[in-house]
Design an enzyme around this catalytic site. Structure first.
Site, short mmCIF file in Angstrom:
data_model
loop_
_atom_site.label_atom_id
_atom_site.label_comp_id
_atom_site.label_asym_id
_atom_site.label_seq_id
_atom_site.Cartn_x
_atom_site.Cartn_y
_atom_site.Cartn_z
N THR A 234 1.04 -1.21 0.43
CA THR A 234 -0.54 0.11 -0.21
C THR A 234 0.43 1.32 -0.09
OG1 THR A 234 -0.22 0.03 2.95
CG2 THR A 234 -2.14 -1.25 1.18
N ARG A 236 3.77 2.65 -2.20
CA ARG A 236 4.28 2.96 -3.99
C ARG A 236 3.83 1.25 -4.88
NH1 ARG A 236 2.32 6.96 -2.31
NH2 ARG A 236 2.36 8.63 -2.66
N ASP A 260 -2.23 -2.41 -3.62
CA ASP A 260 -3.21 -1.22 -4.03
C ASP A 260 -2.44 -0.34 -4.70
OD1 ASP A 260 -5.05 0.58 -2.96
OD2 ASP A 260 -4.27 1.75 -1.87
N GLU A 265 -0.49 4.78 -12.60
CA GLU A 265 -1.62 5.18 -12.41
C GLU A 265 -2.99 5.93 -13.26
OE1 GLU A 265 -0.70 3.84 -7.37
OE2 GLU A 265 -0.91 5.90 -8.28
N HIS A 287 -5.46 2.44 -5.32
CA HIS A 287 -4.71 3.36 -4.70
C HIS A 287 -5.77 4.07 -3.96
CE1 HIS A 287 -1.32 5.97 -4.69
NE2 HIS A 287 -1.87 5.93 -3.42
N ALA A 289 -6.00 2.51 -0.21
CA ALA A 289 -5.94 2.49 1.28
C ALA A 289 -5.85 3.55 1.82
CB ALA A 289 -4.12 2.02 0.99
#
Length: 320
Positions: A234, A236, A260, A265, A287, A289
């Site tokens: 969670t 990078r 996550d 992205e 992404h 979390a």
């Protein structure tokens, strides 16, 4: 004297139902749902203060914005901002810290339970009619493991790593912290990086992405882990080599992975993780979390207070 202009470049990174506190000074507020790179200079041409979550502010862009005084990052990570240039040009940079110390640990634990108990696999089996074919009150197509008594290896001992450790201990897990990779002499309370990989039933990453931590977990590191170990990222995306992770999952070299964050992205079809979404021991989220409502509300209050502090001449959560 004209009012200071505050521009939020990517407002849609905050859920629309979350309201921002008011700034305690007169100002002009401009917000955009999202901003493409070629739009940044035009949108910030009259801005003294910019809010950004993920929009990149690099030297070539910042050098064209002589009025800019403060970059207020609406996140903890600030690798999208050219910090060296900001230091040279006297542009202040502030980030938001400590807002997700409940949200991220709970997400980590949620991913861990889902993987250890194979919730995804069972959900898919029921949807595929496996229960009806078995003709039993239950069926066991995947192993189900317990969390109590297992070992959590934490990589990154900041606020999020510590908060995750606290929650894991409350669940009956043993917690160990990893020293920085390549460091031979460990600080008190830390174990060598490689030893943590070998001992852990679950490895969770909470460190920033830097040149030193890029591909922190690759094929060699995954090979050192237990065959039933879980990897939870969670932090990078670039902390874990995505192709190596997929290879390890396919070879059953590790037990599962909860992801996550991604190297790019949003992730697209070229990402090896998305290309293998069918794997029952792979679970990913977009992404989020950090994104419980309570965490985001806390983030907005800290963000706006960072701007208030700057206008009052205070040094608060300053990176530069």
């Amino acid at each position: 004297m004209s009012l200071p202009t505050v521009v939020f470049l990517d407002r849609s990174t905050i859920p629309s139902h979350i309201e921002f506190p008011h700034l305690p000074f007169d100002h002009q507020w401009v917000e955009y749902d999202s901003t493409e790179q070629h739009q940044v200079v035009e949108r910030l041409s009259n801005a003294q203060i910019v809010i950004t979550n993920k929009v990149v502010l690099e030297r070539s862009t910042l050098s064209l914005l002589p009025n800019l005084e403060l970059i207020a990052v609406s996140a903890t990570g600030y690798n999208n901002v050219d910090i060296d240039y900001c230091r040279e040009a006297g542009i202040a940079v502030a980030n938001v810290r400590g807002y997700a110390t409940q949200s991220v640990p709970e997400h980590v634990i949620g991913l861990m339970f889902a993987l250890r108990r194979n919730l995804i696999g069972y959900h898919r089996d029921i949807a595929a009619g496996e229960w009806q074919r078995k003709q039993q009150f239950c069926f066991f197509t995947h192993p189900i493991g317990d969390i109590v008594g297992s070992t959590l290896g934490v990589i990154g001992s900041g606020e999020l790593g510590q908060a995750t450790a606290t929650l894991a201990k409350a669940l009956g897990m043993n917690v160990i912290f990893a020293e920085r990779k390549g460091v031979s002499r460990c600080r008190e309370g830390y174990l060598p990086f490689e030893r943590v990989l070998m001992l852990s039933d679950v490895v969770t990453l909470h460190c920033p992405l830097t040149e030193e931590t890029c591909d922190l977990i690759g094929a060699n590191e995954l090979a050192k882990m237990k065959p039933n170990a879980l990897v939870i990222n969670t932090g990078r995306g670039g902390l874990v080599n995505e192709q190596a992770l997929v290879d390890a999952l396919k070879a059953r070299q590790i037990g599962g992975a909860g992801v996550d964050v991604f190297s790019q992205e949003p992730a697209d079809e070229s990402n090896p993780l998305l290309a293998n979404s069918h794997l029952p021991n792979l679970l990913f989220t977009p992404h989020i979390a950090w994104g419980s409502d309570s965490a985001i509300e806390k983030l907005t209050h800290i963000l706006m207070d960072n701007i208030r502090a700057y206008m009052d001449g205070e040094q608060q959560n300053r990176v530069v």
